[in-house]
Design a protein around this motif. Structure first.
Motif, PDB file in Angstrom:
ATOM      1  N   THR A  16       0.689  -1.006  -0.112  1.00 13.39           N
ATOM      2  CA  THR A  16       0.040   0.063  -0.131  1.00 13.39           C
ATOM      3  C   THR A  16       0.857   1.165   0.072  1.00 13.39           C
ATOM      4  OG1 THR A  16      -1.947  -1.099   1.099  1.00 13.39           O
ATOM      5  CG2 THR A  16      -1.798   1.330   1.217  1.00 13.39           C
ATOM      6  N   PHE A  17       1.975   1.307   0.630  1.00 12.79           N
ATOM      7  CA  PHE A  17       2.888   2.383   0.908  1.00 12.79           C
ATOM      8  C   PHE A  17       3.489   2.319  -0.723  1.00 12.79           C
ATOM      9  CE2 PHE A  17       7.072   3.979   1.237  1.00 12.79           C
ATOM     10  CZ  PHE A  17       6.769   5.191   2.022  1.00 12.79           C
ATOM     11  N   VAL A  18       3.965   1.560  -1.042  1.00 14.56           N
ATOM     12  CA  VAL A  18       4.722   1.727  -2.260  1.00 14.56           C
ATOM     13  C   VAL A  18       3.719   2.202  -3.219  1.00 14.56           C
ATOM     14  CG1 VAL A  18       5.710   0.445  -4.402  1.00 14.56           C
ATOM     15  CG2 VAL A  18       6.214   0.015  -1.970  1.00 14.56           C
ATOM     16  N   ARG A  19       2.273   1.771  -3.324  1.00 16.31           N
ATOM     17  CA  ARG A  19       1.443   2.313  -4.572  1.00 16.31           C
ATOM     18  C   ARG A  19       1.162   3.525  -4.183  1.00 16.31           C
ATOM     19  NH1 ARG A  19      -0.820  -3.034  -3.780  1.00 16.31           N
ATOM     20  NH2 ARG A  19      -2.013  -2.208  -1.888  1.00 16.31           N
ATOM     21  N   SER A  20       1.036   4.044  -2.995  1.00 19.22           N
ATOM     22  CA  SER A  20       0.846   5.424  -2.441  1.00 19.22           C
ATOM     23  C   SER A  20       2.027   6.499  -3.049  1.00 19.22           C
ATOM     24  CB  SER A  20       0.242   5.633  -1.083  1.00 19.22           C
ATOM     25  OG  SER A  20       1.724   5.673  -0.351  1.00 19.22           O
ATOM     26  N   GLN A  21       3.200   5.729  -2.939  1.00 21.92           N
ATOM     27  CA  GLN A  21       4.276   6.878  -3.305  1.00 21.92           C
ATOM     28  C   GLN A  21       4.321   6.606  -4.943  1.00 21.92           C
ATOM     29  OE1 GLN A  21       6.290   8.312  -1.182  1.00 21.92           O
ATOM     30  NE2 GLN A  21       4.556   7.615   0.067  1.00 21.92           N
ATOM     31  N   ILE A  22       3.888   5.899  -5.634  1.00 20.21           N
ATOM     32  CA  ILE A  22       3.943   5.600  -7.134  1.00 20.21           C
ATOM     33  C   ILE A  22       2.796   6.679  -7.590  1.00 20.21           C
ATOM     34  CG2 ILE A  22       3.296   4.363  -9.152  1.00 20.21           C
ATOM     35  CD1 ILE A  22       4.392   1.731  -7.646  1.00 20.21           C
ATOM     36  N   VAL A  23       1.752   6.804  -6.916  1.00 22.38           N
ATOM     37  CA  VAL A  23       0.547   7.700  -6.955  1.00 22.38           C
ATOM     38  C   VAL A  23       0.903   9.223  -6.982  1.00 22.38           C
ATOM     39  CG1 VAL A  23      -1.664   8.662  -6.639  1.00 22.38           C
ATOM     40  CG2 VAL A  23      -1.327   6.274  -6.782  1.00 22.38           C
ATOM     41  N   ILE A  24       1.860   9.505  -5.894  1.00 25.02           N
ATOM     42  CA  ILE A  24       2.345  10.548  -5.546  1.00 25.02           C
ATOM     43  C   ILE A  24       3.222  11.243  -6.659  1.00 25.02           C
ATOM     44  CG2 ILE A  24       3.633  12.244  -4.012  1.00 25.02           C
ATOM     45  CD1 ILE A  24       2.624  10.565  -1.738  1.00 25.02           C
ATOM     46  N   LEU A  25       4.205  10.024  -7.159  1.00 20.99           N
ATOM     47  CA  LEU A  25       5.315  10.725  -8.265  1.00 20.99           C
ATOM     48  C   LEU A  25       4.437  10.668  -9.593  1.00 20.99           C
ATOM     49  CD1 LEU A  25       7.898   7.827  -7.668  1.00 20.99           C
ATOM     50  CD2 LEU A  25       7.980  10.049  -7.266  1.00 20.99           C
ATOM     51  N   GLU A  26       3.382  10.093  -9.822  1.00 25.18           N
ATOM     52  CA  GLU A  26       2.481  10.207 -11.117  1.00 25.18           C
ATOM     53  C   GLU A  26       1.912  11.655 -11.161  1.00 25.18           C
ATOM     54  OE1 GLU A  26      -0.238   7.088 -11.037  1.00 25.18           O
ATOM     55  OE2 GLU A  26       1.159   5.647 -11.957  1.00 25.18           O
ATOM     56  N   LEU A  27       1.357  12.030  -9.747  1.00 25.36           N
ATOM     57  CA  LEU A  27       0.688  13.485  -9.597  1.00 25.36           C
ATOM     58  C   LEU A  27       1.739  14.320 -10.119  1.00 25.36           C
ATOM     59  CD1 LEU A  27      -1.775  12.511  -6.739  1.00 25.36           C
ATOM     60  CD2 LEU A  27      -2.462  13.184  -9.031  1.00 25.36           C
TER      61      LEU A  27
END
Length: 241
Positions: A16-27
């Motif tokens: 979950t943490f990794v996915r959230s970081q990926i979303v932040i990077l995408e944003l």
């Protein structure tokens, strides 16, 4: 309890943490791309941001769209970014256009007026008065003539019957017993459209006199119609009876 059972919760949290970081990077990447496009071409950036805003709105509402953004939570985040850059781009485009127009007004008034005419005709007309008085006078005369033509077009012969109805209230006011007045369904001979939104009305009525007897009376008058307000005004009125 096995060791594999102990690892599952930890694995879920990490994932979950990794996915959230990926979303932040995408944003961040998405916002940076729009910002970079904004610096090079504000108009193009605004159009792109607005299109993406519509795409993400569709995804947020329906849950459909590009596979990568079908999650409504992710679509909402990207929707906010796209909306922000859409508004910012529109503001910057307006500011840049105003700056360019100010420079063009000083350097080439004719080109400025030509461009302004296509974008804002009311503002163009106001600027024309100062920058080109002769063209302003011609345009003002043309607009006045058109306004008069439109006004007269509203004052057609079809409004004669309405003019007959509207003048009846003033006829009643001149009678001893206004509430008893009765008018035929049609006006009398001589009623006509006199032009310039003025109508001549000839008619008759039945009403009680001072002794309570019903008598037949006649009236002749003129009334004017005002298309802008849809109102009427009696100009002259002669009541006999």
């Amino acid at each position: 309890m096995s060791s594999s059972d102990l690892k599952k919760p930890g694995t879920t949290v990490v994932g979950t943490f990794v996915r959230s970081q990926i979303v932040i990077l995408e944003l961040f990447a998405f916002g940076f791309a729009l910002h970079f496009l904004q610096q090079s071409n504000v108009n193009a950036q605004t159009i792109v941001a607005m299109l993406l805003f519509c795409v993400f709105t569709f995804t947020l509402i329906t849950g459909k769209g590009f596979p990568h953004f079908r999650h409504r939570g992710k679509a909402l985040l990207f929707l906010i970014i796209a909306g922000f850059f859409s508004l910012q781009g529109a503001v910057m485009f307006g500011e840049q256009r105003e700056t360019r127009w100010a420079e063009l007004r000083e350097s080439d008034p004719a080109a400025y007026l030509t461009e302004l005419h296509d974008a804002d005709e009311d503002r163009w007309f106001a600027e024309l008065r100062e920058l080109d008085p002769e063209s302003y006078a011609a345009e003002a005369a043309q607009r006045a003539a058109q306004a008069q033509a439109d006004r007269l077009a509203e004052c057609s012969n079809e409004k004669t019957a309405l003019a007959y109805v509207m003048i009846q209230e003033d006829v009643r006011r001149s009678l001893r017993a206004p509430s008893t007045a009765e008018f035929p369904g049609r006006y009398g001979a001589g009623t006509r459209n006199m032009g310039n939104c003025v109508y001549q009305i000839v008619g008759q009525f039945d009403a009680q006199n001072g002794f309570g007897a019903m008598i037949r009376g006649t009236f002749t008058g003129t009334t004017e119609y005002f298309p802008d307000s849809g109102s009427w005004r009696t100009l002259t009125l002669d009541v006999q009876g």
